[in-house]
Design a protein around this motif. Sequence first.
Motif, PDB file in Angstrom:
ATOM      1  N   ASN A 259       0.814  -1.220   0.000  1.00 39.18           N
ATOM      2  CA  ASN A 259       0.000   0.000   0.000  1.00 39.18           C
ATOM      3  C   ASN A 259       0.850   1.273   0.000  1.00 39.18           C
ATOM      4  O   ASN A 259       0.366   2.343   0.376  1.00 39.18           O
ATOM      5  CB  ASN A 259      -0.928  -0.007   1.221  1.00 39.18           C
ATOM      6  N   ARG A 260       2.100   1.145  -0.434  1.00 36.63           N
ATOM      7  CA  ARG A 260       2.989   2.296  -0.625  1.00 36.63           C
ATOM      8  C   ARG A 260       3.292   3.046   0.673  1.00 36.63           C
ATOM      9  O   ARG A 260       3.498   4.264   0.672  1.00 36.63           O
ATOM     10  CB  ARG A 260       2.416   3.260  -1.673  1.00 36.63           C
ATOM     11  N   LEU A 261       3.322   2.330   1.782  1.00 39.83           N
ATOM     12  CA  LEU A 261       3.671   2.939   3.057  1.00 39.83           C
ATOM     13  C   LEU A 261       5.127   2.652   3.384  1.00 39.83           C
ATOM     14  O   LEU A 261       5.707   1.686   2.905  1.00 39.83           O
ATOM     15  CB  LEU A 261       2.781   2.399   4.182  1.00 39.83           C
ATOM     16  N   GLU A 262       5.683   3.462   4.248  1.00 41.02           N
ATOM     17  CA  GLU A 262       7.054   3.272   4.712  1.00 41.02           C
ATOM     18  C   GLU A 262       7.020   2.843   6.172  1.00 41.02           C
ATOM     19  O   GLU A 262       6.480   3.554   7.023  1.00 41.02           O
ATOM     20  CB  GLU A 262       7.839   4.575   4.584  1.00 41.02           C
ATOM     21  N   THR A 263       7.582   1.638   6.439  1.00 38.39           N
ATOM     22  CA  THR A 263       7.699   1.219   7.832  1.00 38.39           C
ATOM     23  C   THR A 263       8.756   2.074   8.509  1.00 38.39           C
ATOM     24  O   THR A 263       9.886   2.175   8.036  1.00 38.39           O
ATOM     25  CB  THR A 263       8.079  -0.262   7.930  1.00 38.39           C
ATOM     26  N   ILE A 264       8.398   2.671   9.639  1.00 34.31           N
ATOM     27  CA  ILE A 264       9.336   3.545  10.354  1.00 34.31           C
ATOM     28  C   ILE A 264      10.102   2.762  11.405  1.00 34.31           C
ATOM     29  O   ILE A 264      11.328   2.729  11.403  1.00 34.31           O
ATOM     30  CB  ILE A 264       8.594   4.731  11.009  1.00 34.31           C
ATOM     31  N   LYS A 265       9.395   2.073  12.288  1.00 40.84           N
ATOM     32  CA  LYS A 265      10.085   1.312  13.332  1.00 40.84           C
ATOM     33  C   LYS A 265       9.100   0.443  14.089  1.00 40.84           C
ATOM     34  O   LYS A 265       7.874   0.614  13.980  1.00 40.84           O
ATOM     35  CB  LYS A 265      10.806   2.245  14.310  1.00 40.84           C
ATOM     36  N   THR A 266       9.657  -0.477  14.851  1.00 38.29           N
ATOM     37  CA  THR A 266       8.897  -1.247  15.825  1.00 38.29           C
ATOM     38  C   THR A 266       9.576  -1.070  17.178  1.00 38.29           C
ATOM     39  O   THR A 266      10.802  -1.022  17.266  1.00 38.29           O
ATOM     40  CB  THR A 266       8.858  -2.743  15.474  1.00 38.29           C
ATOM     41  N   ILE A 267       8.759  -0.912  18.206  1.00 35.93           N
ATOM     42  CA  ILE A 267       9.282  -0.801  19.574  1.00 35.93           C
ATOM     43  C   ILE A 267       8.468  -1.762  20.428  1.00 35.93           C
ATOM     44  O   ILE A 267       7.294  -1.511  20.697  1.00 35.93           O
ATOM     45  CB  ILE A 267       9.166   0.632  20.121  1.00 35.93           C
ATOM     46  N   GLY A 268       9.098  -2.874  20.810  1.00 32.66           N
ATOM     47  CA  GLY A 268       8.350  -3.875  21.564  1.00 32.66           C
ATOM     48  C   GLY A 268       7.203  -4.406  20.738  1.00 32.66           C
ATOM     49  O   GLY A 268       7.400  -4.959  19.649  1.00 32.66           O
ATOM     50  N   ASP A 269       5.970  -4.185  21.216  1.00 29.80           N
ATOM     51  CA  ASP A 269       4.788  -4.655  20.477  1.00 29.80           C
ATOM     52  C   ASP A 269       4.172  -3.545  19.644  1.00 29.80           C
ATOM     53  O   ASP A 269       3.079  -3.711  19.093  1.00 29.80           O
ATOM     54  CB  ASP A 269       3.750  -5.218  21.447  1.00 29.80           C
ATOM     55  N   ALA A 270       4.834  -2.381  19.561  1.00 28.65           N
ATOM     56  CA  ALA A 270       4.297  -1.240  18.816  1.00 28.65           C
ATOM     57  C   ALA A 270       4.878  -1.202  17.411  1.00 28.65           C
ATOM     58  O   ALA A 270       6.054  -1.503  17.198  1.00 28.65           O
ATOM     59  CB  ALA A 270       4.605   0.058  19.549  1.00 28.65           C
ATOM     60  N   TYR A 271       4.034  -0.790  16.464  1.00 32.37           N
ATOM     61  CA  TYR A 271       4.424  -0.760  15.046  1.00 32.37           C
ATOM     62  C   TYR A 271       4.043   0.603  14.487  1.00 32.37           C
ATOM     63  O   TYR A 271       2.894   1.057  14.635  1.00 32.37           O
ATOM     64  CB  TYR A 271       3.690  -1.870  14.291  1.00 32.37           C
ATOM     65  N   LEU A 272       4.994   1.267  13.825  1.00 34.89           N
ATOM     66  CA  LEU A 272       4.769   2.601  13.273  1.00 34.89           C
ATOM     67  C   LEU A 272       5.108   2.612  11.794  1.00 34.89           C
ATOM     68  O   LEU A 272       6.199   2.213  11.391  1.00 34.89           O
ATOM     69  CB  LEU A 272       5.640   3.621  14.012  1.00 34.89           C
ATOM     70  N   CYS A 273       4.177   3.065  10.975  1.00 34.02           N
ATOM     71  CA  CYS A 273       4.427   3.256   9.549  1.00 34.02           C
ATOM     72  C   CYS A 273       3.705   4.513   9.098  1.00 34.02           C
ATOM     73  O   CYS A 273       2.885   5.074   9.839  1.00 34.02           O
ATOM     74  CB  CYS A 273       4.007   2.040   8.728  1.00 34.02           C
ATOM     75  N   ALA A 274       4.010   4.973   7.878  1.00 35.18           N
ATOM     76  CA  ALA A 274       3.424   6.226   7.407  1.00 35.18           C
ATOM     77  C   ALA A 274       3.321   6.228   5.889  1.00 35.18           C
ATOM     78  O   ALA A 274       4.107   5.589   5.190  1.00 35.18           O
ATOM     79  CB  ALA A 274       4.258   7.410   7.877  1.00 35.18           C
ATOM     80  N   GLY A 275       2.352   6.972   5.404  1.00 32.38           N
ATOM     81  CA  GLY A 275       2.187   7.188   3.971  1.00 32.38           C
ATOM     82  C   GLY A 275       2.506   8.634   3.616  1.00 32.38           C
ATOM     83  O   GLY A 275       2.371   9.535   4.444  1.00 32.38           O
ATOM     84  N   GLY A 276       2.960   8.829   2.368  1.00 31.66           N
ATOM     85  CA  GLY A 276       3.258  10.184   1.915  1.00 31.66           C
ATOM     86  C   GLY A 276       4.686  10.616   2.156  1.00 31.66           C
ATOM     87  O   GLY A 276       5.010  11.802   1.987  1.00 31.66           O
ATOM     88  N   LEU A 277       5.555   9.678   2.549  1.00 35.48           N
ATOM     89  CA  LEU A 277       6.973  10.000   2.725  1.00 35.48           C
ATOM     90  C   LEU A 277       7.795   8.725   2.498  1.00 35.48           C
ATOM     91  O   LEU A 277       7.263   7.618   2.618  1.00 35.48           O
ATOM     92  CB  LEU A 277       7.241  10.583   4.126  1.00 35.48           C
ATOM     93  N   PRO A 278       9.059   8.855   2.141  1.00 38.16           N
ATOM     94  CA  PRO A 278       9.757  10.106   1.822  1.00 38.16           C
ATOM     95  C   PRO A 278       9.345  10.689   0.474  1.00 38.16           C
ATOM     96  O   PRO A 278       9.683  11.817   0.162  1.00 38.16           O
ATOM     97  CB  PRO A 278      11.220   9.678   1.808  1.00 38.16           C
ATOM     98  N   VAL A 279       8.604   9.905  -0.321  1.00 42.52           N
ATOM     99  CA  VAL A 279       8.103  10.406  -1.599  1.00 42.52           C
ATOM    100  C   VAL A 279       6.652  10.855  -1.402  1.00 42.52           C
ATOM    101  O   VAL A 279       5.814  10.068  -0.943  1.00 42.52           O
ATOM    102  CB  VAL A 279       8.173   9.318  -2.691  1.00 42.52           C
ATOM    103  N   PRO A 280       6.332  12.100  -1.698  1.00 43.10           N
ATOM    104  CA  PRO A 280       4.961  12.583  -1.499  1.00 43.10           C
ATOM    105  C   PRO A 280       3.952  11.759  -2.304  1.00 43.10           C
ATOM    106  O   PRO A 280       4.257  11.245  -3.375  1.00 43.10           O
ATOM    107  CB  PRO A 280       5.016  14.028  -2.010  1.00 43.10           C
ATOM    108  N   SER A 281       2.742  11.651  -1.752  1.00 43.97           N
ATOM    109  CA  SER A 281       1.687  10.886  -2.416  1.00 43.97           C
ATOM    110  C   SER A 281       0.335  11.525  -2.109  1.00 43.97           C
ATOM    111  O   SER A 281       0.040  11.835  -0.940  1.00 43.97           O
ATOM    112  CB  SER A 281       1.704   9.422  -1.939  1.00 43.97           C
ATOM    113  N   ARG A 282      -0.471  11.686  -3.147  1.00 47.97           N
ATOM    114  CA  ARG A 282      -1.810  12.250  -2.929  1.00 47.97           C
ATOM    115  C   ARG A 282      -2.718  11.275  -2.203  1.00 47.97           C
ATOM    116  O   ARG A 282      -3.687  11.681  -1.560  1.00 47.97           O
ATOM    117  CB  ARG A 282      -2.448  12.613  -4.272  1.00 47.97           C
TER     118      ARG A 282
END
Length: 421
Positions: A259-282
């Motif tokens: 789904n064109r997301l970037e996984t940022i990190k995992t900390i323990g049982d937490a999961y962080l990802c984001a869309g729209g970076l590092p390449v912008p996306s509408r």
Amino acid sequence: MQEASSVNETERLAALALYQVLDTPPEFAFDAVTELAAEICSCPVAIVSLIDERRQWFKSKYGLPADFTECPREITVCNSTVCSNDLVYVPDLTAHERFKHVGVVTGEPHLRFYCGMPLISREGYGLGTLCVVAFEPRELRPSQREAVRRLAQQAMALLELRRQLLERNALLTELAHAKAAAEEARDQSERLLRNILPEPVARELQRHGKVEPRFHEATTILFADFKKFTLLTESLDPARLIDQLDQNFGRFDEIAVANRLETIKTIGDAYLCAGGLPVPSRSHAIDTCLAAVQMQAYIQSANRQREKFRLAPWELRIGINSGPVIAGIVGHRRFTYDIWGNAVNVAQRLEEACEPGRVNISASTFHHVSRLFEAEARGSVGVKHIGAIDMYFLNRIRPEFSADAEGCTPNAEFWRASGAG
């Protein structure tokens, strides 16, 4: 007569092997040496030979039949010459106590005259000989004997040239292997770097040795964790717990990439990802919401299997928020791509305010996806350190835009309606 042998025969044979010359085809340069030796000495036969553990092999021969390429070393005069360090000159072999019983003298071809010089390697080992022979006794002038010495040196120079070429080729091969290994190591390092960092960020780091922080105005952040994870840690042994968590996060990574997301990190049982970076996306908000419902669908499917074995379910909570962030590299020895900003904090608070098995989104995200997804308004909910936030439970893709009954997979109409397809 007892067979002559080198004091260091094992080392001599090892030295001979370095030249890789035995059983090689005739070469013009060696043939020129034997022809010149025969002519200078007025002898019918001249030979450049190498002597291994059992035979005298002819690299070049003048005056002998083409099919006569070797003979047993024990019947030759050269078997003694190779153990010498200077010219062996015998005007009449039948009158010489050492050679009168040698096979080539008593039998075919009944040699009578011999003059030979050992071919001595740079390490001092006799590898073979250059010799001239005749079938009648004869004398050579000192100048002719010196010519045999000089021509033997020339033959040895040709052998040394061969060895140098072999050593050069071996070195080139070794360098080629080293280069290939270095390139493979570099490629592996680059692959590892691309696995750790987003590809555009990895390229910038390789080119410039650093990455400038970037402000991304339009992003959507997904923050997920498992409720009651501490209870799971108490009921499972560490290896099984880590294995199951790795399976879950591994599947989350696959969903994020799809789904064109970037996984940022995992900390323990937490999961962080984001869309729209590092390449912008509408479509950053749409992509992130798609990933969220697919992650929950995966966990629900896994929990159905766990229920059959009476295992505790994984209770996934997901919070999603859209807004600006700052992204960049932290660390010098171990690089980490991370994001900062209030939008990240809000996503985490949305996750904390979420119910297990649900997806909790902010009003800013709802604004981007309301036409495509079904959502339940939760009203304004107060959260720690931030205050009241308008929240919505994201349920599924609307039926008219869904390719499956569960509302996890978008159809073609979904992308046409989104304006991002």
